[in-house]
Design an enzyme around this catalytic site. Structure first.
Site, PDB file in Angstrom:
ATOM      1  N   THR A 113      -9.130   5.970  -1.769  1.00 52.53           N
ATOM      2  CA  THR A 113     -10.452   5.344  -1.904  1.00 52.53           C
ATOM      3  C   THR A 113     -11.543   6.382  -1.636  1.00 52.53           C
ATOM      4  OG1 THR A 113     -10.150   4.543   0.356  1.00 52.53           O
ATOM      5  CG2 THR A 113      -9.835   2.951  -1.427  1.00 52.53           C
ATOM      6  N   HIS A 143       0.811  -1.230   0.000  1.00 53.39           N
ATOM      7  CA  HIS A 143       0.000   0.000   0.000  1.00 53.39           C
ATOM      8  C   HIS A 143       0.836   1.268   0.000  1.00 53.39           C
ATOM      9  CE1 HIS A 143      -3.878  -2.057   0.993  1.00 53.39           C
ATOM     10  NE2 HIS A 143      -3.047  -2.924   1.558  1.00 53.39           N
ATOM     11  N   LYS A 159      -9.286  13.395   4.765  1.00 56.61           N
ATOM     12  CA  LYS A 159      -8.375  12.256   4.727  1.00 56.61           C
ATOM     13  C   LYS A 159      -7.342  12.473   5.821  1.00 56.61           C
ATOM     14  CE  LYS A 159      -7.522  13.460   0.389  1.00 56.61           C
ATOM     15  NZ  LYS A 159      -7.560  12.258  -0.431  1.00 56.61           N
ATOM     16  N   ARG A 160      -6.489  11.450   6.085  1.00 56.59           N
ATOM     17  CA  ARG A 160      -5.408  11.675   7.032  1.00 56.59           C
ATOM     18  C   ARG A 160      -4.591  12.893   6.619  1.00 56.59           C
ATOM     19  NH1 ARG A 160      -4.415   7.886  11.225  1.00 56.59           N
ATOM     20  NH2 ARG A 160      -2.755   9.339  11.688  1.00 56.59           N
ATOM     21  N   LYS A 213     -15.458   7.195  -3.296  1.00 53.28           N
ATOM     22  CA  LYS A 213     -16.679   7.446  -2.516  1.00 53.28           C
ATOM     23  C   LYS A 213     -17.357   8.737  -2.989  1.00 53.28           C
ATOM     24  CE  LYS A 213     -14.352   5.038   1.156  1.00 53.28           C
ATOM     25  NZ  LYS A 213     -13.331   5.176   2.209  1.00 53.28           N
ATOM     26  N   LYS A 220      -0.253  14.334   0.888  1.00 58.26           N
ATOM     27  CA  LYS A 220      -1.653  14.523   0.474  1.00 58.26           C
ATOM     28  C   LYS A 220      -1.955  15.997   0.183  1.00 58.26           C
ATOM     29  CE  LYS A 220      -3.260  10.481   3.159  1.00 58.26           C
ATOM     30  NZ  LYS A 220      -3.886   9.591   2.150  1.00 58.26           N
TER      31      LYS A 220
HETATM   32  C1  26Q Z   1       3.836   0.926   9.947  1.00 61.00           C
HETATM   33  C2  26Q Z   1       4.814   0.629  10.881  1.00 61.00           C
HETATM   34  C3  26Q Z   1       4.660   0.971  12.211  1.00 61.00           C
HETATM   35  C4  26Q Z   1       3.504   1.605  12.611  1.00 61.00           C
HETATM   36  C5  26Q Z   1       2.518   1.900  11.687  1.00 61.00           C
HETATM   37  C6  26Q Z   1       2.673   1.560  10.362  1.00 61.00           C
HETATM   38  C7  26Q Z   1       1.624   1.877   9.380  1.00 61.00           C
HETATM   39  C8  26Q Z   1       0.278   1.808   9.728  1.00 61.00           C
HETATM   40  C9  26Q Z   1      -0.710   2.108   8.809  1.00 61.00           C
HETATM   41  C10 26Q Z   1       1.930   2.239   8.085  1.00 61.00           C
HETATM   42  C11 26Q Z   1       0.939   2.542   7.176  1.00 61.00           C
HETATM   43  C12 26Q Z   1      -0.402   2.464   7.526  1.00 61.00           C
HETATM   44  C13 26Q Z   1      -1.491   2.783   6.615  1.00 61.00           C
HETATM   45  C14 26Q Z   1      -1.350   2.980   5.327  1.00 61.00           C
HETATM   46  C15 26Q Z   1      -2.475   3.328   4.465  1.00 61.00           C
HETATM   47  O1  26Q Z   1      -3.584   3.572   4.914  1.00 61.00           O
HETATM   48  N1  26Q Z   1      -2.255   3.353   3.146  1.00 61.00           N
HETATM   49  C16 26Q Z   1      -3.310   3.681   2.203  1.00 61.00           C
HETATM   50  O2  26Q Z   1      -3.910   2.477   1.758  1.00 61.00           O
HETATM   51  C17 26Q Z   1      -5.042   2.739   0.964  1.00 61.00           C
HETATM   52  C18 26Q Z   1      -5.680   1.405   0.621  1.00 61.00           C
HETATM   53  O3  26Q Z   1      -4.917   0.723  -0.311  1.00 61.00           O
HETATM   54  C19 26Q Z   1      -4.669   3.526  -0.279  1.00 61.00           C
HETATM   55  O4  26Q Z   1      -5.853   3.859  -0.967  1.00 61.00           O
HETATM   56  C20 26Q Z   1      -3.925   4.793   0.089  1.00 61.00           C
HETATM   57  O5  26Q Z   1      -3.436   5.424  -1.085  1.00 61.00           O
HETATM   58  C21 26Q Z   1      -2.757   4.453   1.017  1.00 61.00           C
HETATM   59  O6  26Q Z   1      -2.127   5.641   1.472  1.00 61.00           O
END
Ligand code: 26Q
Length: 809
Positions: A657, A358, A549-550, A661, A555
């Site tokens: 995503t 991702h 979004k976050r 929506k 972004k």
């Molecule tokens: C990693 C290591 C340690 C702690 C936390 C993390 C961590 C946690 C969550 C790293 C990344 C995430 C989340 C990533 C995320 O939400 N990515 C998004 O995924 C969506 C679904 O595929 C995409 O549509 C987005 O583009 C992407 O940013």
């Protein structure tokens, strides 16, 4: 006495009685004493009975058929509220509404007080939730596996413009949806040592252990045809009396150095700007991976008797690298407990696992310091070395491969402090590695996984993300759903691509008017919400321009805010011009340690305060930052949006995503050629979307060429002026230097190309104004968006996974 409210629905009287009976006998309150939360619990407990019966039928059917099962391993499930979703999918909303009305209770009010289960950060977690719903809707036997965090995503408050994080205690009132399965408990060890026995077998003797206990939530598919299980693990302190159940006694150190079991499941890690490599995070990853793999293997052996058929009966999908240690865990279980030889086990593991990536951001790729990994998981470290030896042997056999390529492929990063690369482990341990949008998958092949892709050229494939149209159209936008049914009938409810039948209605002025009226009503409802929560009055006839979004620099919320400042300047300079009244809505959470993201939130609030209280812009421009963005808030905002902001630096948003929506609810997108925006453009047509800015290749080229943002800024009058105003404290008179460093960062580095894309963005916004001024043209384009984005249903995505990766369709 047959109450009036029940006359429309035949089973309603019995249901009203059942809810009251549950209230009295299960909650212990009568109708007079019951609080809204009591009615909510009583309602859920009552409709749950129906769900439980379908659930049992579903699992028995899968068992009887000997069906292959899908296991979706994810450290995040951003499921949100469940009542409306369950009732919608069971098509019992009207009946339950009528039954509650008998007691003078409003279903909509109960739905609003259900806690929002936020066991995830953002897109990746919400995708997992949409996938679970689609799996059940497509009637595929599937389990989601994750962690039952006691505190999920924090609750965001805005105090004096700053984000303040508060713990979200989503379980305070108990959780009527979940079932604790005490019989499904596993021991998960940490630390200790590996011992070899005389007979050649190897065993890990952990120094500590916790017990993982399954907590199941039913996942109801569309029309209630199938109910699957979301199995979340909670942790219990190890009970010494049950020591005999673990490793048949070779577990002497089990009580030494015990960590508090609850700390393991206490909190969700944020998707910070960097993957910091903290020990507790690795413990969480291993805890849920180990429990899940043990559960999967146990179920397989119990049903099918032969561990060697695992890959034929189980498909395990890794949601990013967060569960990647599962590859080593399955190898350990197969080799150490099921006596398979390494090569046999490796073949099974590869055929069982699939991995979804991702992110391409190098700083977000997970890797663990080798000493930490070895100390916490000594047996897994050996297995990783063994896999690596096999991998590098294979790689070296390729003609012409050089040391650089070997180093890039290796599971161990040897540059500096040695680290275990989880993405490489997930890649080599899977038969399929997929990206989440076409561009992202292409970039995976060309960048992070270039060398692995050369070695295994057929492994990487694309699965463009999707969203469930049940939650993101039918439930969140009942007005639009009813209108579409009136126009084209019900087929789209079972197949979102049938929304295509709506396309001719873009040309129908009667339909467009109804469509606009629905949008207007949704906007009025959101305006009421904003009035109540923020005390801000906004005009529902203005364009609702939304970026939710976050909060992350890539972004580019900053691009949106700076453009707003420039627009403010323009309106004040030329009040006589025919400006489009706009309401700019922002929402999103910043990771608590991500200082720049938190400062961007403060900036949005500072800019909002100044502009909203300036009478010289009249009603033309209003800005609101809506606190505590979550799934439930998105469900209110998305149906009310006119313009969807998808403006990430090209090449950095894997898919997005939210973009899907909004389009499904009739907003037009202003966006870059990034992630799934590209595929949205291909489907809605370039004339029904506003695209601007550099491409991913242009961004890469500009960075490589040594981009000088200062020159760019100085060449753009509007940008220079906006940045100077922000930097000099126009929006922060209480602390004039608050944004100095943030703005200087743009002049000095501008990694995210805010300055480089600024003029193109402004031009695109003026193009939006022009299109908005043509009301029928805008509405026709909005209808075409709805008609043409059915392909982005997660049903389509899941069908592709099922066919190409899991072999279950
Ligand atoms: C990693 C290591 C340690 C702690 C936390 C993390 C961590 C946690 C969550 C790293 C990344 C995430 C989340 C990533 C995320 O939400 N990515 C998004 O995924 C969506 C679904 O595929 C995409 O549509 C987005 O583009 C992407 O940013």
């Amino acid at each position: 006495m047959v109450p009036d409210t029940c006359s429309a629905a035949p089973d309603c009287t019995a249901l009203a009685d059942a809810i009251l009976d549950t209230l009295v006998h299960r909650i212990g309150k009568d109708a007079q004493a019951a609080l809204p939360h009591d009615w909510l619990a009583a309602t859920i407990f009552t409709v749950r009975n129906d769900i439980i019966e379908r659930w049992m039928v579903s699992s028995k059917a899968a068992h009887a058929a000997g069906a292959k099962k899908v296991y979706y391993l994810s450290l995040e499930f951003l499921i949100g509220r469940l009542l409306r979703d369950a009732l919608g999918n069971l098509q019992r909303s009207d009946e339950v509404k009528a039954a509650l009305a008998v007691h003078g209770v409003d279903l909509a009010e109960l739905e609003e007080i259900e806690p929002d289960a936020a066991l995830g950060n953002g897109g990746l977690g919400r995708l997992a939730a949409c996938f679970m719903e689609s799996l059940a809707s497509l009637q595929l036997p599937a389990y989601g596996y994750g962690i039952r965090y006691m505190n999920g995503m924090f609750r965001q408050r805005i105090e004096n413009g700053w984000q303040v994080e508060l713990p979200e205690n989503w379980l305070v009132h108990g959780n009527p949806w979940e079932f604790e399965r005490r019989e499904s408990a596993y021991f998960v060890g940490f630390g200790g040592e590996v011992v070899g026995h005389d007979d050649g077998t190897i065993h890990w003797k952990p120094a500590e252990a916790v017990e993982a206990i399954a907590v199941d939530t039913p996942v109801v598919g569309w029309r209630g045809k199938r109910v699957n299980t979301l199995r979340l693990w909670t942790a219990r302190a190890f009970d010494p009396i049950r020591l005999d159940r673990f490793n048949a006694g070779d577990f002497s150190g089990a009580l030494a150095g015990q960590i508090g079991a609850e700390t393991l499941v206490r909190v969700l890690y944020p998707n910070d700007s960097t993957a910091a490599g903290q020990e507790l995070r690795l413990r969480q990853e291993y805890f849920f991976s180990s429990a899940s793999i043990q559960d999967i293997v146990r179920r397989h052996v119990q049903y099918f008797g032969d561990i060697k058929t695992l890959a034929d009966k189980a498909a395990i999908q890794l949601n990013d690298t967060h569960p990647a240690v599962s590859v080593a865990e399955l190898m350990r279980v197969l080799v150490d407990y099921h006596d398979l030889n390494f090569d046999e086990a490796w073949d099974i593991a590869k055929r069982t696992f699939g991995y979804t990536n991702h992110t391409l951001l190098p700083e977000a790729l997970e890797s663990w310091p080798l000493p930490l990994f070895e100390w916490l998981l000594p047996r897994h470290m050996q297995i990783v070395y063994a896999i690596n030896a096999k991998l590098l042997r294979e790689a070296r056999a390729v003609e012409g491969i050089d040391d650089r390529a070997i180093a890039a492929i290796s599971l161990i990063d040897e540059g500096g402090e040695r680290r275990v690369r989880m993405a490489n482990l997930a890649f080599v341990g899977s038969h399929s590695v997929n990206g989440v949008a076409a561009l992202h998958t292409d970039l995976m092949k060309r960048t992070v996984f270039a060398d692995l892709h050369t070695l295994y050229p057929t492994r990487i494939n694309n699965k463009t993300n999707g969203i469930t149209p049940r939650r993101w159209l039918q439930e969140c936008n009942p007005g639009l759903t009813a209108l579409i049914r009136e126009a084209i009938g019900d087929a789209f409810l079972d197949d979102a691509e049938k929304l295509a039948d709506l396309a001719p209605f873009a040309e129908d002025s009667w339909f467009r008017e109804k469509f606009a009226a629905v949008k207007r009503a949704n906007k009025a409802a959101l305006a009421d919400y904003i009035k109540t929560t923020l005390g801000l009055r906004i005009d529902p006839t203005a364009m609702f321009d939304v970026q939710i979004k976050r909060i992350h620099e890539y972004k580019r919320q900053l691009l949106g805010i700076i453009e707003t400042v420039a627009l403010y300047d323009q309106i004040r300079g030329h009040p006589e011009r025919d400006w489009t009244p706009r309401v700019k809505l922002f929402a999103g959470k910043a990771a608590s340690s991500y200082a720049n993201a938190k400062l961007i939130i403060k900036l949005a609030n500072d800019v909002a305060r100044r502009i909203n209280s300036d009478p010289s812009v009249g009603g033309l421009l209003k800005i609101a930052f809506l606190p505590n963005y979550n799934v439930s808030l998105a469900e209110k905002i998305v149906p009310a949006a006119d313009l969807s902001e998808q403006i990430s630096t090209a090449g950095m948003e894997a898919s997005g995503t939210g973009n899907m929506k909004f389009a499904l609810n009739g907003a037009l997108t202003i966006g870059t050629l990034d992630g799934a925006n590209i595929e949205i453009m291909e489907r809605v047509g370039p004339e029904n979307i506003v695209i601007f800015g550099m491409t991913a290749d242009e961004v890469a080229a500009k960075r490589a060429a040594g981009y000088d943002p200062r020159a760019t800024i100085e060449a753009s009058g509007a940008l220079n002026q906006a940045l100077s105003a922000i930097a000099s404290g126009v929006f922060s008179p209480d602390d004039p230097t608050r944004y100095k460093d943030l703005m200087n960062g743009l002049y000095d580095h501008d990694w995210f190309m805010v300055a480089a894309d600024f003029d193109a963005y402004v031009a695109a916004q003026r193009e939006v104004d022009t299109r908005w001024a043509d009301t029928p043209g805008w509405e026709a384009a909005a209808v075409r968006n709805v008609a043409r984005v059915g392909w982005f249903s997660s049903d389509r995505t899941i069908r592709e996974y099922a066919t190409d990766i899991w072999g279950v369709l």
